[in-house]
Design a protein around this motif. Structure first.
Motif, PDB file in Angstrom:
ATOM      1  N   MET A   1     -28.879  -1.704  31.820  1.00 38.28           N
ATOM      2  CA  MET A   1     -28.285  -0.730  30.943  1.00 38.28           C
ATOM      3  C   MET A   1     -29.355  -0.154  30.020  1.00 38.28           C
ATOM      4  O   MET A   1     -30.247  -0.856  29.575  1.00 38.28           O
ATOM      5  N   ASN A   2     -29.273   1.125  29.754  1.00 34.83           N
ATOM      6  CA  ASN A   2     -30.246   1.795  28.909  1.00 34.83           C
ATOM      7  C   ASN A   2     -29.836   1.649  27.445  1.00 34.83           C
ATOM      8  O   ASN A   2     -28.931   2.326  26.968  1.00 34.83           O
ATOM      9  N   PHE A   3     -30.520   0.748  26.716  1.00 38.06           N
ATOM     10  CA  PHE A   3     -30.158   0.472  25.333  1.00 38.06           C
ATOM     11  C   PHE A   3     -30.514   1.610  24.385  1.00 38.06           C
ATOM     12  O   PHE A   3     -29.956   1.698  23.306  1.00 38.06           O
ATOM     13  N   GLN A   4     -31.444   2.498  24.779  1.00 35.18           N
ATOM     14  CA  GLN A   4     -31.797   3.619  23.913  1.00 35.18           C
ATOM     15  C   GLN A   4     -30.619   4.560  23.724  1.00 35.18           C
ATOM     16  O   GLN A   4     -30.478   5.155  22.668  1.00 35.18           O
ATOM     17  N   ARG A   5     -29.776   4.701  24.722  1.00 32.16           N
ATOM     18  CA  ARG A   5     -28.610   5.578  24.602  1.00 32.16           C
ATOM     19  C   ARG A   5     -27.622   5.052  23.571  1.00 32.16           C
ATOM     20  O   ARG A   5     -26.838   5.808  23.019  1.00 32.16           O
ATOM     21  N   ILE A   6     -27.635   3.764  23.339  1.00 33.14           N
ATOM     22  CA  ILE A   6     -26.741   3.162  22.356  1.00 33.14           C
ATOM     23  C   ILE A   6     -27.466   2.954  21.032  1.00 33.14           C
ATOM     24  O   ILE A   6     -26.931   3.256  19.965  1.00 33.14           O
ATOM     25  N   PHE A   7     -28.688   2.433  21.090  1.00 37.64           N
ATOM     26  CA  PHE A   7     -29.409   2.039  19.879  1.00 37.64           C
ATOM     27  C   PHE A   7     -29.758   3.219  18.981  1.00 37.64           C
ATOM     28  O   PHE A   7     -29.598   3.121  17.754  1.00 37.64           O
ATOM     29  N   ILE A   8     -30.229   4.311  19.529  1.00 34.22           N
ATOM     30  CA  ILE A   8     -30.677   5.439  18.703  1.00 34.22           C
ATOM     31  C   ILE A   8     -29.523   6.057  17.913  1.00 34.22           C
ATOM     32  O   ILE A   8     -29.657   6.248  16.701  1.00 34.22           O
ATOM     33  N   PRO A   9     -28.361   6.361  18.527  1.00 32.86           N
ATOM     34  CA  PRO A   9     -27.258   6.882  17.701  1.00 32.86           C
ATOM     35  C   PRO A   9     -26.757   5.869  16.666  1.00 32.86           C
ATOM     36  O   PRO A   9     -26.443   6.240  15.526  1.00 32.86           O
ATOM     37  N   VAL A  10     -26.685   4.585  17.032  1.00 26.74           N
ATOM     38  CA  VAL A  10     -26.235   3.570  16.083  1.00 26.74           C
ATOM     39  C   VAL A  10     -27.227   3.453  14.930  1.00 26.74           C
ATOM     40  O   VAL A  10     -26.830   3.331  13.758  1.00 26.74           O
ATOM     41  N   ALA A  11     -28.528   3.515  15.228  1.00 32.95           N
ATOM     42  CA  ALA A  11     -29.536   3.460  14.164  1.00 32.95           C
ATOM     43  C   ALA A  11     -29.438   4.683  13.257  1.00 32.95           C
ATOM     44  O   ALA A  11     -29.622   4.570  12.036  1.00 32.95           O
ATOM     45  N   GLY A  12     -29.156   5.860  13.837  1.00 30.35           N
ATOM     46  CA  GLY A  12     -28.990   7.061  13.023  1.00 30.35           C
ATOM     47  C   GLY A  12     -27.804   6.957  12.078  1.00 30.35           C
ATOM     48  O   GLY A  12     -27.901   7.284  10.884  1.00 30.35           O
ATOM     49  N   VAL A  13     -26.679   6.468  12.586  1.00 32.92           N
ATOM     50  CA  VAL A  13     -25.486   6.289  11.744  1.00 32.92           C
ATOM     51  C   VAL A  13     -25.754   5.236  10.681  1.00 32.92           C
ATOM     52  O   VAL A  13     -25.378   5.406   9.504  1.00 32.92           O
ATOM     53  N   ALA A  14     -26.422   4.153  11.055  1.00 33.71           N
ATOM     54  CA  ALA A  14     -26.741   3.103  10.085  1.00 33.71           C
ATOM     55  C   ALA A  14     -27.660   3.638   8.986  1.00 33.71           C
ATOM     56  O   ALA A  14     -27.494   3.282   7.807  1.00 33.71           O
ATOM     57  N   ALA A  33     -31.557  15.061   6.943  1.00 33.28           N
ATOM     58  CA  ALA A  33     -32.686  15.976   7.135  1.00 33.28           C
ATOM     59  C   ALA A  33     -33.794  15.304   7.951  1.00 33.28           C
ATOM     60  O   ALA A  33     -34.395  15.927   8.824  1.00 33.28           O
ATOM     61  N   GLY A  34     -34.036  14.032   7.689  1.00 33.40           N
ATOM     62  CA  GLY A  34     -35.042  13.302   8.456  1.00 33.40           C
ATOM     63  C   GLY A  34     -34.662  13.159   9.921  1.00 33.40           C
ATOM     64  O   GLY A  34     -35.510  13.316  10.817  1.00 33.40           O
ATOM     65  N   LEU A  35     -33.392  12.857  10.173  1.00 32.34           N
ATOM     66  CA  LEU A  35     -32.931  12.738  11.557  1.00 32.34           C
ATOM     67  C   LEU A  35     -32.998  14.078  12.281  1.00 32.34           C
ATOM     68  O   LEU A  35     -33.374  14.144  13.464  1.00 32.34           O
ATOM     69  N   MET A  36     -32.646  15.157  11.592  1.00 31.74           N
ATOM     70  CA  MET A  36     -32.730  16.492  12.205  1.00 31.74           C
ATOM     71  C   MET A  36     -34.186  16.847  12.524  1.00 31.74           C
ATOM     72  O   MET A  36     -34.474  17.436  13.568  1.00 31.74           O
ATOM     73  N   MET A  37     -35.105  16.509  11.622  1.00 31.45           N
ATOM     74  CA  MET A  37     -36.524  16.779  11.857  1.00 31.45           C
ATOM     75  C   MET A  37     -37.015  16.013  13.084  1.00 31.45           C
ATOM     76  O   MET A  37     -37.751  16.562  13.912  1.00 31.45           O
ATOM     77  N   TRP A  38     -36.593  14.760  13.214  1.00 29.24           N
ATOM     78  CA  TRP A  38     -36.979  13.945  14.361  1.00 29.24           C
ATOM     79  C   TRP A  38     -36.462  14.562  15.660  1.00 29.24           C
ATOM     80  O   TRP A  38     -37.195  14.655  16.656  1.00 29.24           O
ATOM     81  N   MET A  39     -35.197  15.011  15.665  1.00 32.62           N
ATOM     82  CA  MET A  39     -34.637  15.641  16.866  1.00 32.62           C
ATOM     83  C   MET A  39     -35.347  16.957  17.190  1.00 32.62           C
ATOM     84  O   MET A  39     -35.617  17.256  18.351  1.00 32.62           O
ATOM     85  N   LEU A  40     -35.669  17.736  16.163  1.00 38.41           N
ATOM     86  CA  LEU A  40     -36.372  19.004  16.400  1.00 38.41           C
ATOM     87  C   LEU A  40     -37.783  18.782  16.934  1.00 38.41           C
ATOM     88  O   LEU A  40     -38.258  19.561  17.766  1.00 38.41           O
ATOM     89  N   LEU A  41     -38.455  17.735  16.478  1.00 33.47           N
ATOM     90  CA  LEU A  41     -39.786  17.423  17.013  1.00 33.47           C
ATOM     91  C   LEU A  41     -39.720  17.084  18.497  1.00 33.47           C
ATOM     92  O   LEU A  41     -40.551  17.545  19.286  1.00 33.47           O
ATOM     93  N   HIS A  42     -38.732  16.286  18.892  1.00 31.02           N
ATOM     94  CA  HIS A  42     -38.581  15.953  20.308  1.00 31.02           C
ATOM     95  C   HIS A  42     -38.217  17.176  21.135  1.00 31.02           C
ATOM     96  O   HIS A  42     -38.728  17.374  22.238  1.00 31.02           O
ATOM     97  N   PHE A  43     -37.340  18.026  20.610  1.00 29.69           N
ATOM     98  CA  PHE A  43     -36.950  19.241  21.312  1.00 29.69           C
ATOM     99  C   PHE A  43     -38.144  20.185  21.469  1.00 29.69           C
ATOM    100  O   PHE A  43     -38.357  20.759  22.548  1.00 29.69           O
ATOM    101  N   THR A  44     -38.941  20.312  20.412  1.00 30.08           N
ATOM    102  CA  THR A  44     -40.118  21.189  20.466  1.00 30.08           C
ATOM    103  C   THR A  44     -41.127  20.680  21.480  1.00 30.08           C
ATOM    104  O   THR A  44     -41.702  21.460  22.243  1.00 30.08           O
ATOM    105  N   ARG A  45     -41.339  19.378  21.538  1.00 35.16           N
ATOM    106  CA  ARG A  45     -42.272  18.811  22.518  1.00 35.16           C
ATOM    107  C   ARG A  45     -41.782  19.076  23.939  1.00 35.16           C
ATOM    108  O   ARG A  45     -42.554  19.461  24.811  1.00 35.16           O
ATOM    109  N   MET A  46     -40.498  18.895  24.169  1.00 34.96           N
ATOM    110  CA  MET A  46     -39.942  19.143  25.494  1.00 34.96           C
ATOM    111  C   MET A  46     -40.114  20.607  25.887  1.00 34.96           C
ATOM    112  O   MET A  46     -40.490  20.919  27.019  1.00 34.96           O
ATOM    113  N   MET A  47     -39.871  21.514  24.968  1.00 36.27           N
ATOM    114  CA  MET A  47     -40.020  22.946  25.265  1.00 36.27           C
ATOM    115  C   MET A  47     -41.480  23.303  25.549  1.00 36.27           C
ATOM    116  O   MET A  47     -41.757  24.107  26.443  1.00 36.27           O
ATOM    117  N   GLN A  48     -42.429  22.708  24.822  1.00 38.74           N
ATOM    118  CA  GLN A  48     -43.854  22.958  25.073  1.00 38.74           C
ATOM    119  C   GLN A  48     -44.261  22.468  26.459  1.00 38.74           C
ATOM    120  O   GLN A  48     -45.000  23.145  27.174  1.00 38.74           O
TER     121      GLN A  48
END
Length: 130
Positions: A1-14, A33-48
């Motif tokens: 099972m992929n724990f990142q799919r569960i751990f990352i959202p739970v860590a964000g809520v926590a 704001a920090g969580l949004m910045m983290w998501m935008l960094l990953h999205f920007t890297r994927m787009m690049q």
């Protein structure tokens, strides 16, 4: 099972809950704001990575031997695409696991990579017989 799919959202809520507990609504705003910045960094890297891959033919790599030397089990497909600057040529049927992609260089040497769940499981170098 992929724990990142569960751990990352739970860590964000926590993080948001703890920020509210210790700092009130200002903490919620800061952690969100920090969580949004983290998501935008990953999205920007994927787009690049995908933007760079549009300029190259599908399944082409400069040197298959060098790519084979750099590959390690557990790498993500996005990391391999970032290394090759090209999308791999799909060798397996669509929407089936594991996925097999191939990258070929100018000398017809190729690397076939098997991905299960987006992670590299194995890779194999093939060289033409001369």
């Amino acid at each position: 099972m992929n724990f990142q799919r569960i751990f990352i959202p739970v860590a964000g809520v926590a993080a948001v809950v703890l920020a509210y507990r210790f700092y009130g609504w200002a903490g919620v705003a800061a952690s969100t704001a920090g969580l949004m910045m983290w998501m935008l960094l990953h999205f920007t890297r994927m787009m690049q990575v995908l933007k760079r891959a549009t300029d190259r033919p599908i399944g082409y790599v400069d040197s298959a031997v060098m790519l084979n030397a750099k590959l390690k089990p557990g790498m993500t497909l996005m990391h391999v695409v970032a290394m090759t600057h090209a999308l791999g040529e799909l060798q397996s049927p669509m929407n089936t696991q594991p996925e097999i992609f191939r990258w070929t260089d100018g000398s017809q040497s190729s690397v076939a990579c098997t991905f299960a769940g987006g992670k590299l499981v194995q890779h194999e170098l093939s060289r033409p017989s001369s």
